[in-house]
Design a protein around this motif. Structure first.
Motif, PDB file in Angstrom:
ATOM      1  N   TRP A  59      -6.289  55.662  86.943  1.00 25.03           N
ATOM      2  CA  TRP A  59      -6.016  55.756  88.377  1.00 25.03           C
ATOM      3  C   TRP A  59      -7.183  55.189  89.186  1.00 25.03           C
ATOM      4  N   ILE A  60      -8.401  55.501  88.747  1.00 27.27           N
ATOM      5  CA  ILE A  60      -9.583  54.974  89.430  1.00 27.27           C
ATOM      6  C   ILE A  60      -9.644  53.462  89.278  1.00 27.27           C
ATOM      7  N   MET A  61      -9.380  52.944  88.045  1.00 26.84           N
ATOM      8  CA  MET A  61      -9.389  51.497  87.823  1.00 26.84           C
ATOM      9  C   MET A  61      -8.265  50.824  88.605  1.00 26.84           C
ATOM     10  N   GLY A  62      -7.213  51.578  88.884  1.00 25.66           N
ATOM     11  CA  GLY A  62      -6.114  51.078  89.709  1.00 25.66           C
ATOM     12  C   GLY A  62      -6.399  51.171  91.193  1.00 25.66           C
ATOM     13  N   ARG A  63      -7.658  51.511  91.549  1.00 24.88           N
ATOM     14  CA  ARG A  63      -8.120  51.523  92.939  1.00 24.88           C
ATOM     15  C   ARG A  63      -7.350  52.523  93.797  1.00 24.88           C
ATOM     16  N   PHE A  64      -6.943  53.650  93.151  1.00 23.14           N
ATOM     17  CA  PHE A  64      -6.286  54.755  93.863  1.00 23.14           C
ATOM     18  C   PHE A  64      -5.007  54.304  94.563  1.00 23.14           C
ATOM     19  N   PHE A  65      -4.390  53.246  94.032  1.00 20.25           N
ATOM     20  CA  PHE A  65      -3.236  52.623  94.700  1.00 20.25           C
ATOM     21  C   PHE A  65      -1.968  53.455  94.542  1.00 20.25           C
ATOM     22  N   THR A  66      -1.897  54.233  93.473  1.00 17.99           N
ATOM     23  CA  THR A  66      -0.703  55.028  93.184  1.00 17.99           C
ATOM     24  C   THR A  66      -1.007  56.515  93.367  1.00 17.99           C
ATOM     25  N   ARG A  67       0.002  57.321  93.161  1.00 18.67           N
ATOM     26  CA  ARG A  67      -0.162  58.763  93.302  1.00 18.67           C
ATOM     27  C   ARG A  67      -1.099  59.312  92.229  1.00 18.67           C
ATOM     28  N   PHE A  68      -1.702  60.441  92.541  1.00 23.35           N
ATOM     29  CA  PHE A  68      -2.694  61.068  91.660  1.00 23.35           C
ATOM     30  C   PHE A  68      -2.020  61.583  90.372  1.00 23.35           C
ATOM     31  N   PRO A  69      -2.656  61.393  89.209  1.00 22.09           N
ATOM     32  CA  PRO A  69      -2.091  61.935  87.963  1.00 22.09           C
ATOM     33  C   PRO A  69      -2.153  63.468  87.947  1.00 22.09           C
ATOM     34  N   GLU A  70      -1.239  64.081  87.227  1.00 19.42           N
ATOM     35  CA  GLU A  70      -1.202  65.543  87.121  1.00 19.42           C
ATOM     36  C   GLU A  70      -1.210  65.946  85.646  1.00 19.42           C
ATOM     37  N   PHE A  71      -2.031  66.930  85.320  1.00 19.41           N
ATOM     38  CA  PHE A  71      -1.998  67.520  83.979  1.00 19.41           C
ATOM     39  C   PHE A  71      -0.905  68.580  83.942  1.00 19.41           C
ATOM     40  N   LEU A  72      -0.127  68.622  82.872  1.00 18.45           N
ATOM     41  CA  LEU A  72       1.024  69.516  82.802  1.00 18.45           C
ATOM     42  C   LEU A  72       1.024  70.316  81.505  1.00 18.45           C
ATOM     43  N   SER A  73       1.346  71.585  81.623  1.00 19.07           N
ATOM     44  CA  SER A  73       1.592  72.399  80.441  1.00 19.07           C
ATOM     45  C   SER A  73       2.979  72.086  79.897  1.00 19.07           C
ATOM     46  N   SER A  74       3.272  72.563  78.713  1.00 17.89           N
ATOM     47  CA  SER A  74       4.605  72.362  78.142  1.00 17.89           C
ATOM     48  C   SER A  74       5.677  72.971  79.036  1.00 17.89           C
ATOM     49  N   ALA A  75       5.387  74.136  79.591  1.00 21.95           N
ATOM     50  CA  ALA A  75       6.365  74.791  80.468  1.00 21.95           C
ATOM     51  C   ALA A  75       6.599  73.967  81.730  1.00 21.95           C
ATOM     52  N   ALA A  76       5.537  73.373  82.265  1.00 21.72           N
ATOM     53  CA  ALA A  76       5.686  72.552  83.477  1.00 21.72           C
ATOM     54  C   ALA A  76       6.496  71.291  83.183  1.00 21.72           C
ATOM     55  N   ILE A  77       6.305  70.712  82.002  1.00 19.77           N
ATOM     56  CA  ILE A  77       7.094  69.541  81.616  1.00 19.77           C
ATOM     57  C   ILE A  77       8.567  69.896  81.546  1.00 19.77           C
ATOM     58  N   GLU A  78       8.873  71.016  80.911  1.00 20.69           N
ATOM     59  CA  GLU A  78      10.268  71.435  80.769  1.00 20.69           C
ATOM     60  C   GLU A  78      10.889  71.735  82.131  1.00 20.69           C
ATOM     61  N   ALA A  79      10.108  72.289  83.042  1.00 21.13           N
ATOM     62  CA  ALA A  79      10.627  72.587  84.374  1.00 21.13           C
ATOM     63  C   ALA A  79      10.966  71.303  85.125  1.00 21.13           C
ATOM     64  N   ARG A  80      10.197  70.247  84.922  1.00 21.68           N
ATOM     65  CA  ARG A  80      10.439  68.991  85.635  1.00 21.68           C
ATOM     66  C   ARG A  80      11.587  68.202  85.024  1.00 21.68           C
ATOM     67  N   GLU A  81      11.716  68.262  83.716  1.00 22.71           N
ATOM     68  CA  GLU A  81      12.810  67.537  83.055  1.00 22.71           C
ATOM     69  C   GLU A  81      13.278  68.353  81.851  1.00 22.71           C
ATOM     70  N   PRO A  82      14.308  69.193  82.056  1.00 18.02           N
ATOM     71  CA  PRO A  82      14.762  70.102  80.997  1.00 18.02           C
ATOM     72  C   PRO A  82      15.226  69.406  79.723  1.00 18.02           C
TER      73      PRO A  82
END
Length: 540
Positions: free
Chosen positions: A122-145
């Motif tokens: 993201w830094i090498m991409g000059r902050f051009f895109t949205r910020f990356p997010e760290f996700l737990s397994s439960a958070a992944i499942e909540a976003r895409e079951p």
């Protein structure tokens, strides 16, 4: 006389500054850049435009995050910069998309370490895109079951870019731009022989449709033959510093699998990247990454099973996917540029960076490797290379890429609103009609508006679920050099990727489409396509 016939007669009419052999992404941007900068340009391809590698990609324009693992930081920095520039230049076509990445337990790095890599990206991409997010397994499942997280250690979500239409369409728009700037471009014309005589290239070409010979003369030649660049150099007896090795990539298209319009990223059973990519109402899954010796790959049962086995293992589907669920297949090679005799043993580590080899005495340029993300850089580099042959560019600072201005777009949107265009969008369409037409045709979409104003029936869909209206076919017949039905169904559009062959062949609108595109040759062109499909099905 149609566009192709006109251009065929012009190929022999003058000595061109540049002849581009090959009309994939490298040849297309070379022609677009050189013609806009004022040189006389001819382009030939033995098949259709974007007929090989450039129509078999994952439709992603990404900054090369995977190259961080091999510590190619300069390449990643360059590709991120190129991705950003491409997104800025083509905001309707190249758009940000989130990658929802799941790492399985036992992966070679802990999930947190890999996430730190996305922060660096993201830094090498000059902050051009949205910020990356760290996700737990439960958070992944909540976003895409649909993701199976039973063996997941966690993951992350980060951004890259994708092509909202198909890759071949994106390439063709560079070809169309070159034609608009005076380039003489023809598909299905092969270079049979070439001799450099008295400082001029004399190329013996052949019309692959009629078999007629064509003599072309040019001051310089660009070998943009993609995976066939080495073979063309061999014919020219041109020794180069680089050559290609090939990686075969296969994707399968199925009905939509996911709830969210994000790329689901995993590492497959062989440790390499595996994607589940949204494609409107469909999903593209893959890819394979196997070294092959031939630039003419085929999909094998092993390829199909590898992709289906992995997607069934990685997703919680109501029913496992089988071959009966596959709508279409994409298969091509990635030509990877290697220097000297290297590359045979460590080919998996090779990147997609491009190389340009120059034979200055003969004014012969060869392009190796490359990827769509870096296409603007390729076009600019080729323009500089040709100029260095003591061939000054009449308009060296002319900008040859990018969408038309916001003012032009607003003019189109105002015209679309006057005829209530978006109200004609079919219920099954993945986007509004005005959005689609602008992305595909830019300012030329006004010509389609004119057709609809003249005859409202021009806004009708000819084939259900194809997302293509009658006016687009009339436009394509005039301006897109569609020589075979497959050119339209597979490359100018993505119809044959999202509809089964049986659906296409049984469509009531197919014959009318052929009549619009080919006139008196409609039935012959339809029969040609039917024969091609029959041959393809029999080879499975």
């Amino acid at each position: 006389m149609n566009l192709r016939d006109t251009n065929l007669t012009q190929l022999s009419a003058q000595t061109y500054d540049v002849l581009v052999v090959g009309a994939g992404i490298n040849g297309a941007v070379s022609a677009a850049a050189l013609s806009k900068k004022g040189l006389s340009v001819a382009v030939i391809d033995k098949g259709d435009f974007a007929g090989e590698t450039s129509s078999h990609s994952s439709n992603l324009a990404w900054g090369g995050i995977k190259y961080l693992e091999s510590h190619e930081y300069l390449l990643v920095n360059k590709l991120c910069k190129s991705r950003n520039h491409l997104m800025q230049s083509y905001p309707s076509t190249v758009q940000e998309i989130r990658f929802l990445t799941t790492l399985q337990k036992g992966f070679r790095f802990p999930a947190l370490i890999v996430y730190l890599g996305t922060l660096l990206y993201w830094i090498m991409g000059r902050f051009f895109t949205r910020f990356p997010e760290f996700l737990s397994s439960a958070a992944i499942e909540a976003r895409e079951p649909v993701i199976d997280t039973s063996n997941a250690q966690g993951g992350f979500e980060y951004s890259d870019a994708f092509l909202h239409d198909n890759d071949a369409r994106f390439v063709f728009n560079f070809i169309r731009g070159a034609m608009d700037n005076g380039a003489v471009v023809t598909n299905y014309v092969s270079a049979q022989d070439a001799q450099f005589i008295d400082n001029i290239w004399h190329v013996a070409a052949k019309d692959e449709i009629s078999g007629e010979p064509i003599a072309i003369k040019a001051k310089s030649v660009i070998n943009a033959c993609g995976p066939f660049a080495d073979a063309f150099n061999a014919e020219l007896e041109n020794k180069t510093e680089h050559h290609h090795v090939f990686s075969k990539g296969v994707h399968l298209i199925v009905n939509k699998l996911t709830k969210v319009d994000k790329v689901l990223a995993f590492f497959a059973s062989d440790g390499r990247l595996f994607f589940v990519i949204p494609m409107g109402q469909k999903t593209c899954i893959g890819t394979t990454d196997d070294k092959v010796d031939s630039p003419n790959p085929v999909v094998t049962d092993a390829d199909r099973h590898f992709i289906l086995d992995n997607v069934n293992a990685l997703l919680n589907l109501d029913q496992p996917l089988t071959m009966a669920d596959v709508i279409s297949e994409r298969c091509g090679v990635r030509p990877l540029a290697v220097k000297g005799n290297s590359g045979s043993s460590d080919w998996v580590q090779l990147s997609r960076k491009h190389a340009v080899d120059v034979n200055t005495p003969k004014r012969l340029v060869s392009i190796f490797g490359g990827k769509l993300t870096d296409c603007i850089n390729v076009g600019n580099e080729i323009a500089d290379t040709i100029a260095a042959f003591d061939m000054p560019l009449p308009k060296p600072h002319a900008k040859w890429y990018g969408e038309s201005s916001d003012a032009h777009k607003q003019t189109f949107l105002d015209r679309a609103a006057l005829i209530n265009l978006d109200a004609l969008t079919p219920v099954y369409s993945s986007e509004l009609l005005s959005t689609r037409l602008w992305r595909r045709y830019d300012i030329n979409a006004l010509q389609i508006i004119d057709e609809i104003q003249r005859d409202p029936q021009q806004a009708e869909q000819l084939m259900h679920n194809a997302e293509y209206i009658r006016a687009e076919l009339h436009y394509a017949a005039r301006r897109e050099m569609i020589t075979k039905l497959d050119d339209f169904l597979r490359r100018r559009s993505k119809i044959s990727m999202v509809l089964r062959s049986s659906e296409i062949l049984s469509s009531p609108g197919l014959l009318e489409a052929c009549e619009i595109l080919f006139g008196e040759q409609a039935e012959a062109k339809l029969a040609e396509y039917q024969a091609m499909i029959a041959q393809r099905e029999s080879s499975k």
